[in-house]
Design an enzyme around this catalytic site. Sequence first.
Site, PDB file in Angstrom:
ATOM      1  N   GLY A 525       0.670  -1.200   0.132  1.00 30.84           N
ATOM      2  CA  GLY A 525       0.002  -0.253  -0.086  1.00 30.84           C
ATOM      3  C   GLY A 525       0.950   1.218   0.187  1.00 30.84           C
ATOM      4  O   GLY A 525       2.146   1.041   0.218  1.00 30.84           O
ATOM      5  N   GLY A 526       0.287   2.340   0.055  1.00 31.12           N
ATOM      6  CA  GLY A 526       0.984   3.842   0.127  1.00 31.12           C
ATOM      7  C   GLY A 526       1.781   3.894   1.355  1.00 31.12           C
ATOM      8  O   GLY A 526       2.871   4.328   1.037  1.00 31.12           O
ATOM      9  N   PHE A 527       1.429   3.199   2.376  1.00 33.13           N
ATOM     10  CA  PHE A 527       2.214   2.982   3.612  1.00 33.13           C
ATOM     11  C   PHE A 527       3.449   2.377   3.492  1.00 33.13           C
ATOM     12  O   PHE A 527       4.833   2.682   3.807  1.00 33.13           O
ATOM     13  CB  PHE A 527       1.502   2.751   4.953  1.00 33.13           C
ATOM     14  CG  PHE A 527       2.257   2.972   6.153  1.00 33.13           C
ATOM     15  CD1 PHE A 527       2.818   1.714   6.692  1.00 33.13           C
ATOM     16  CD2 PHE A 527       2.091   3.979   6.893  1.00 33.13           C
ATOM     17  CE1 PHE A 527       3.539   2.042   7.847  1.00 33.13           C
ATOM     18  CE2 PHE A 527       2.785   4.070   8.126  1.00 33.13           C
ATOM     19  CZ  PHE A 527       3.454   3.064   8.799  1.00 33.13           C
ATOM     20  N   GLY A 528       3.311   1.169   2.821  1.00 33.43           N
ATOM     21  CA  GLY A 528       4.352   0.254   2.407  1.00 33.43           C
ATOM     22  C   GLY A 528       3.924  -1.193   2.401  1.00 33.43           C
ATOM     23  O   GLY A 528       2.718  -1.351   2.321  1.00 33.43           O
ATOM     24  N   VAL A 530       2.815  -4.835   3.623  1.00 30.32           N
ATOM     25  CA  VAL A 530       2.211  -5.857   4.750  1.00 30.32           C
ATOM     26  C   VAL A 530       2.679  -7.021   4.660  1.00 30.32           C
ATOM     27  O   VAL A 530       2.723  -7.987   3.659  1.00 30.32           O
ATOM     28  CB  VAL A 530       0.686  -5.610   4.396  1.00 30.32           C
ATOM     29  CG1 VAL A 530       0.075  -6.268   5.804  1.00 30.32           C
ATOM     30  CG2 VAL A 530       0.057  -4.162   4.385  1.00 30.32           C
ATOM     31  N   LYS A 544       2.256  -3.970   9.059  1.00 31.28           N
ATOM     32  CA  LYS A 544       2.312  -2.903   8.144  1.00 31.28           C
ATOM     33  C   LYS A 544       3.776  -2.354   8.300  1.00 31.28           C
ATOM     34  O   LYS A 544       3.842  -1.630   9.546  1.00 31.28           O
ATOM     35  CB  LYS A 544       1.048  -1.945   8.085  1.00 31.28           C
ATOM     36  CG  LYS A 544       1.095  -1.210   6.977  1.00 31.28           C
ATOM     37  CD  LYS A 544       0.081   0.053   6.941  1.00 31.28           C
ATOM     38  CE  LYS A 544      -1.203  -0.859   6.842  1.00 31.28           C
ATOM     39  NZ  LYS A 544      -2.438   0.059   6.733  1.00 31.28           N
ATOM     40  N   ASP A 640     -11.018   6.993   3.291  1.00 32.03           N
ATOM     41  CA  ASP A 640     -10.464   6.326   2.311  1.00 32.03           C
ATOM     42  C   ASP A 640     -11.100   4.731   2.117  1.00 32.03           C
ATOM     43  O   ASP A 640     -10.543   3.906   2.094  1.00 32.03           O
ATOM     44  CB  ASP A 640      -8.971   5.887   2.457  1.00 32.03           C
ATOM     45  CG  ASP A 640      -8.203   5.597   1.124  1.00 32.03           C
ATOM     46  OD1 ASP A 640      -6.913   4.923   1.400  1.00 32.03           O
ATOM     47  OD2 ASP A 640      -8.697   5.694   0.266  1.00 32.03           O
TER      48      ASP A 640
END
Length: 803
Positions: A525-528, A530, A544, A640
């Site tokens: 994802g955009g965070f990084g 998983v 995550k 979101d």
Amino acid sequence: MKEGQHSWLSIVWFCLICNAFVLVSSQPLALNCNSKGGKDEDGRKWEPDEKYLKSSNGSTLVQAGYQDPSLLSKIPYMNARIFTSLATYEFRIKSEERYLIRFHFYPSGYSKFNISNSYFSVTAGGVTLMKNFSAEITCKALTQAYLVREYSLAPSDSKTLTITFTPSKNYTNSFAFINGIELIAMPNLFGMTGMVGLGYLKEIDVSLENLQAMFRLNVCGQTIPPSKDSGAMYRIWYNDDPYIFGSTLGICTGAPKDLKIDYGKSLRSTAPEDVYRTARSMGEDAGLNTKFNLTWIFQVDANFIYVVRFHFCEFVYDSPNQRAFNVYINNKSAQVAPHPVDLIDWTRKKGAPIYKDYAVHVADGPGDAMILIQMTPATEMKTQFHDSLLNGVEIFKLNDGNKNLAGRNPHPSSMLLKAVTEQERSFDTKSDNNNAVIAGAAAAFVLVALTVLASRKRKQEAGVEAHTSSWLPVRGNSHSNESKDGKSHNSHALALAQGLSRHFFISEIRQSTKNFDDSNVIGVGGFGNVYKGVIDGGTKVAIKRSNPTSEQGINEFQTEVDMLSKLRHKHLVSLIGFCEDGGEMCLVYDYMALGTLREHLYSNEEAHLSWKQRLEICIGAARGLHYLHTGAKYTIIHRDVKTTNILLDEKWVAKVSDFGLSKTGPEMNQGHVSTVVKGSFGYLDPEYFRRQQLTEKSDVYSFGVVLFEALCARPALNPKLPKEQVSLADWARHCHKKGTLEEIIDPHLKGKIKPECLKIFADTAVKCLSDQGIQRPHMGDVLWNLEFALQMHGTTEASTEAE
């Protein structure tokens, strides 16, 4: 007839009468009201209630029109008996025997009866069990579909037990209802108990009291179903996760498989063996263990005395003074040094169960009445190991001086339905900050804050240094969060959150993920990335990991921890803990075994979700979003909502995830917050995009797109399609207006959805996609319509769909 034959027949008749008496009074009795009886999912037999019903002039037999997905069994919940006037059940019992009574309520739709009008009182053996009770309000407050109320009546001289249902006279068209009743003769498991804070200066003989079972937990173990309970009492022992709070959650440990649980002189009916085979302890770090408490919080009714029963079983150590700990209840000493809990000293051997009872009075006051349990190592005893342990806990409410056990209904907060018309309902989204927030995250947050403060105060009084560790500076490419002295300017909220979630070290995270091995990546994802991981010797988690090059990752990390640390709901992904260590930022969640909703809609060619499954998943997600909008102190907007952020556990229960972009705060109660537009294309609220004013209706718009994805099994945006079809939201609204919607639904669903059900679902989704937020329904409206659609589907499920 000869005299000998006459005597013999008399004996036979006497035995038959006695046996009949025993069947009623000694054998567990389970009544399925308004039914011919049958077996539940555990194989337990339920019988009709008619022969025990003595007075019921206003009795009506009804069936529930809808089976909630959370119901584990149709029996006893899908049938009900409704009383519009006083009604009584009568049972022959053994005098001087203690009896357990269990009531089952399913506040569903029952033909012509509006369940919102159901307010009633219940008495048994002269004891008031419920007064002006509303099963609907209580279930809504607890976010449950059904309710079980359990009571234990003290021995009496009577050979007859009468249970009376009385509709309330304070409400128009009020009625009483019941789905199931259990009556079980039980051993008297209670005795003399001292009041906490008064030592044994004041004792209560609990064996003579009437009780209500409020909580029964198998600490760190799986839920134990009725069929596996001990003593043939069919109790349910729930997992303790929803109640554990504090600066850390501790760790779960299990007894060796070859260890025999030796009850000795203790009654096996006290608790099943499985309760004593698992426990929550503090861990192996003695230094850390002296700086925090194991803490559990329970919401209860004010102005009653409660008996708190602790179940213990030491299965690690075998000598006295290896592990000893203090126990506090509502910040009062229950068992503390110089006489702490030392299980081996008490039982003299490993694997020996023991329980201890303590009584505490809970008075009325500001906020919610609660019972706070805390455990901390008894460092004064200079034990070999600094640790605490708990295997199980039960909490019982004692009747007051007027033989009353009835508490008040939960306050009808914003979580409750208000009837508007027969087919349209809305939720009251205005909450009174002076009212108790039932099952809300804000209440949990306040309680934990009080817990931490009380814990520090007590430790300071005891001469123990209070644990006040704060967050390390947030690391990454951004330096805006650190001052020159290396301290974090934004650590306040995160430090507070640390008291609500577990803090992992990076070494634990690396071990869990095999040093972030690529084979363990389950999502990006955009965070990084998983990763799938394993903690505490077998618990699966999703981890995550922040991308170190992501500037946004820092803010999302802080928001996610601060937000989810305070939220606990069945349809929200639970944050287990976090790691801000060694230059890494990681978030640890419950593992969702079945992945995202999107994967099952159009990324899985091997299996396709049935229409019922899609409806249930959408309902679950709607419940989670409705809780965010109305269940907490301040409105929370997810910002979101999309099918990749709706996850599914191993039982197909939907949970909303990814709160990195969420917004909350008092300004939300003004109707909107001005903020930079963020979200995912295809799901973005056009009004929010134009005006940069975020409202809860922005989530409603995004959820409307999710609903059409569930119906049509195609992405929100598909650039490969003709221009007018690229946006699912625009194309679905166009087809709905032209009456051609059935042409674009998932081919696997065609012919399997009843037209009435499809109309309700589609109309709801289209309303969600209205251009102006004011024209969109609240999430409570959406939820009710979806449940109504599922009910319509359920009436023809057998003929329209092969599940």
